[in-house]
Motif scaffolding. Structure first.
Motif, PDB file in Angstrom:
ATOM      1  N   GLU A   1       0.830  -1.204   0.000  1.00 28.08           N
ATOM      2  CA  GLU A   1       0.000   0.000   0.000  1.00 28.08           C
ATOM      3  C   GLU A   1       0.868   1.259   0.000  1.00 28.08           C
ATOM      4  OE1 GLU A   1      -4.361   0.471   1.561  1.00 28.08           O
ATOM      5  OE2 GLU A   1      -2.947   0.444   3.236  1.00 28.08           O
ATOM      6  N   GLU A   2       1.994   1.189   0.706  1.00 29.39           N
ATOM      7  CA  GLU A   2       2.921   2.322   0.702  1.00 29.39           C
ATOM      8  C   GLU A   2       3.400   2.601  -0.727  1.00 29.39           C
ATOM      9  OE1 GLU A   2       7.056   3.725   2.915  1.00 29.39           O
ATOM     10  OE2 GLU A   2       6.362   1.653   3.101  1.00 29.39           O
ATOM     11  N   LEU A   3       3.721   1.535  -1.452  1.00 35.71           N
ATOM     12  CA  LEU A   3       4.143   1.685  -2.848  1.00 35.71           C
ATOM     13  C   LEU A   3       2.993   2.219  -3.702  1.00 35.71           C
ATOM     14  CD1 LEU A   3       6.077   1.243  -5.251  1.00 35.71           C
ATOM     15  CD2 LEU A   3       5.267  -1.135  -5.329  1.00 35.71           C
ATOM     16  N   ALA A   4       1.802   1.672  -3.511  1.00 37.99           N
ATOM     17  CA  ALA A   4       0.643   2.066  -4.322  1.00 37.99           C
ATOM     18  C   ALA A   4       0.317   3.546  -4.160  1.00 37.99           C
ATOM     19  CB  ALA A   4      -0.575   1.213  -3.955  1.00 37.99           C
TER      20      ALA A   4
ATOM     21  N   HIS B   1       2.175  10.236  -7.645  1.00 36.18           N
ATOM     22  CA  HIS B   1       3.041  10.647  -8.751  1.00 36.18           C
ATOM     23  C   HIS B   1       2.344  10.541 -10.108  1.00 36.18           C
ATOM     24  CE1 HIS B   1       6.765  11.329 -10.897  1.00 36.18           C
ATOM     25  NE2 HIS B   1       6.621  10.201 -11.550  1.00 36.18           N
ATOM     26  N   ARG B   2       1.502   9.502 -10.282  1.00 34.76           N
ATOM     27  CA  ARG B   2       0.993   9.173 -11.618  1.00 34.76           C
ATOM     28  C   ARG B   2      -0.475   9.506 -11.879  1.00 34.76           C
ATOM     29  NH1 ARG B   2       3.503   3.042 -12.095  1.00 34.76           N
ATOM     30  NH2 ARG B   2       5.688   3.639 -12.358  1.00 34.76           N
ATOM     31  N   ALA B   3      -1.245   9.849 -10.869  1.00 40.62           N
ATOM     32  CA  ALA B   3      -2.690  10.076 -11.074  1.00 40.62           C
ATOM     33  C   ALA B   3      -2.926  11.149 -12.132  1.00 40.62           C
ATOM     34  CB  ALA B   3      -3.342  10.484  -9.759  1.00 40.62           C
ATOM     35  N   THR B   4      -3.898  10.899 -12.973  1.00 42.60           N
ATOM     36  CA  THR B   4      -4.272  11.885 -13.992  1.00 42.60           C
ATOM     37  C   THR B   4      -5.106  12.990 -13.337  1.00 42.60           C
ATOM     38  OG1 THR B   4      -6.350  10.785 -14.522  1.00 42.60           O
ATOM     39  CG2 THR B   4      -4.381  10.050 -15.735  1.00 42.60           C
ATOM     40  N   THR B   5      -5.328  14.050 -14.071  1.00 41.17           N
ATOM     41  CA  THR B   5      -6.149  15.153 -13.552  1.00 41.17           C
ATOM     42  C   THR B   5      -7.556  14.660 -13.217  1.00 41.17           C
ATOM     43  OG1 THR B   5      -4.899  16.749 -14.855  1.00 41.17           O
ATOM     44  CG2 THR B   5      -7.061  17.444 -14.079  1.00 41.17           C
TER      45      THR B   5
ATOM     46  N   ASP C   1      -6.001   2.183  -9.217  1.00 38.11           N
ATOM     47  CA  ASP C   1      -6.101   2.653 -10.603  1.00 38.11           C
ATOM     48  C   ASP C   1      -5.129   3.810 -10.861  1.00 38.11           C
ATOM     49  OD1 ASP C   1      -8.046   0.780 -11.078  1.00 38.11           O
ATOM     50  OD2 ASP C   1      -9.720   2.196 -11.100  1.00 38.11           O
ATOM     51  N   ALA C   2      -5.019   4.711  -9.901  1.00 35.75           N
ATOM     52  CA  ALA C   2      -4.146   5.880 -10.069  1.00 35.75           C
ATOM     53  C   ALA C   2      -2.669   5.500 -10.050  1.00 35.75           C
ATOM     54  CB  ALA C   2      -4.436   6.918  -8.986  1.00 35.75           C
ATOM     55  N   ALA C   3      -2.340   4.328  -9.493  1.00 37.71           N
ATOM     56  CA  ALA C   3      -0.948   3.874  -9.485  1.00 37.71           C
ATOM     57  C   ALA C   3      -0.497   3.443 -10.877  1.00 37.71           C
ATOM     58  CB  ALA C   3      -0.769   2.735  -8.491  1.00 37.71           C
TER      59      ALA C   3
ATOM     60  N   PHE D   1      -0.229  -4.891 -11.836  1.00 38.23           N
ATOM     61  CA  PHE D   1       0.237  -5.933 -10.931  1.00 38.23           C
ATOM     62  C   PHE D   1      -0.002  -5.563  -9.476  1.00 38.23           C
ATOM     63  CE2 PHE D   1       2.665  -6.382 -14.862  1.00 38.23           C
ATOM     64  CZ  PHE D   1       2.286  -7.678 -15.204  1.00 38.23           C
ATOM     65  N   ILE D   2      -0.034  -4.268  -9.195  1.00 42.50           N
ATOM     66  CA  ILE D   2      -0.407  -3.837  -7.842  1.00 42.50           C
ATOM     67  C   ILE D   2      -1.861  -4.207  -7.571  1.00 42.50           C
ATOM     68  CG2 ILE D   2      -0.901  -1.792  -6.429  1.00 42.50           C
ATOM     69  CD1 ILE D   2       1.686  -0.615  -7.348  1.00 42.50           C
ATOM     70  N   SER D   3      -2.705  -4.012  -8.564  1.00 43.76           N
ATOM     71  CA  SER D   3      -4.117  -4.365  -8.416  1.00 43.76           C
ATOM     72  C   SER D   3      -4.284  -5.853  -8.103  1.00 43.76           C
ATOM     73  CB  SER D   3      -4.876  -4.010  -9.700  1.00 43.76           C
ATOM     74  OG  SER D   3      -6.211  -4.422  -9.610  1.00 43.76           O
ATOM     75  N   LEU D   4      -3.561  -6.691  -8.836  1.00 45.36           N
ATOM     76  CA  LEU D   4      -3.639  -8.137  -8.613  1.00 45.36           C
ATOM     77  C   LEU D   4      -3.194  -8.515  -7.211  1.00 45.36           C
ATOM     78  CD1 LEU D   4      -2.174  -9.496 -11.990  1.00 45.36           C
ATOM     79  CD2 LEU D   4      -4.540  -9.716 -11.175  1.00 45.36           C
TER      80      LEU D   4
END
Length: 198
Positions: free
Chosen positions: A71-74, A80-84, A121-123, A127-130
């Motif tokens: 979760e810390e990684l996610a 960093h990566r979430a879209t607007t 999703d924002a990550a 593979f994080i989702s899985l």
């Protein structure tokens, strides 16, 4: 049904009964049970049937040990990566959590699922989702099963999740990971408190 104890630990799960309760056909029910078995929610015994798996403090602590790092990684990646568009939805949900004042675990359970889905999703890493989905499912199930003061605990959890979402929305990776660790500390403390109440 498993998460909210409608199907309690140890209960026998019948495909026919699930088809009747969900309105789904045999194939989707069977596939769902296979997935739940992989995620340790049910146990399939070929000669006896399908049983809802038991929960334990030891298993929950192991789940949280792994969930903490993932979760810390996610949340760091999400910040960093979430879209607007994702940041807008994340902020909306943070505001809903800030306003939450109920004591209905099922209502709050829907908000938790939305929160976890938005973060993963924002990550932008499938593979994080899985990896995260089964851990969050097991963690949620244990937490809901052991709530002693729902209104207080739901409010605290809403606040902790809201802090994570706001940090992600503002692109603050450090605050997002700190908030994530704070949430996992709370969940670990909650698990140990459960031990004292047994």
């Amino acid at each position: 049904m498993i998460t909210f104890q409608e199907l309690p630990p140890g209960s026998l799960v019948s495909e026919a009964r699930l088809m009747e309760r969900t309105g789904l056909g045999r194939t989707p029910v069977r596939e769902a049970l296979q997935r739940l078995a992989r995620e340790r929610m049910v146990e399939i015994h070929p000669s006896q049937g399908v049983f809802v798996a038991a929960t334990s403090i030891e298993a929950q602590l192991k789940v949280l040990e792994l969930r903490r790092s993932l979760e810390e990684l996610a949340v760091r990646l999400a910040a960093h990566r979430a879209t607007t568009a994702q940041r807008e939805r994340i902020l909306e949900l943070a505001e809903v959590l800030a306003a939450f004042d109920g004591d209905d675990p099922q209502e709050f359970g829907d908000l938790l699922k939305q929160t976890h889905t938005l973060i993963v999703d924002a990550a932008h890493n499938e593979f994080i989702s899985l990896s995260m989905a089964p851990l969050q499912g097991l963690s949620r199930r244990f937490w809901f099963a052991h709530l002693r003061d729902p209104k207080t605990e739901l409010h605290e959890a809403a606040d902790l999740h809201g802090q994570i979402l706001r940090a992600i929305c503002h692109g603050d990776e450090t605050k997002a990971t700190d908030a994530s660790l704070q949430l996992n500390d709370y969940l670990t403390d909650f698990t140990y408190r459960t031990l004292r109440h047994q």
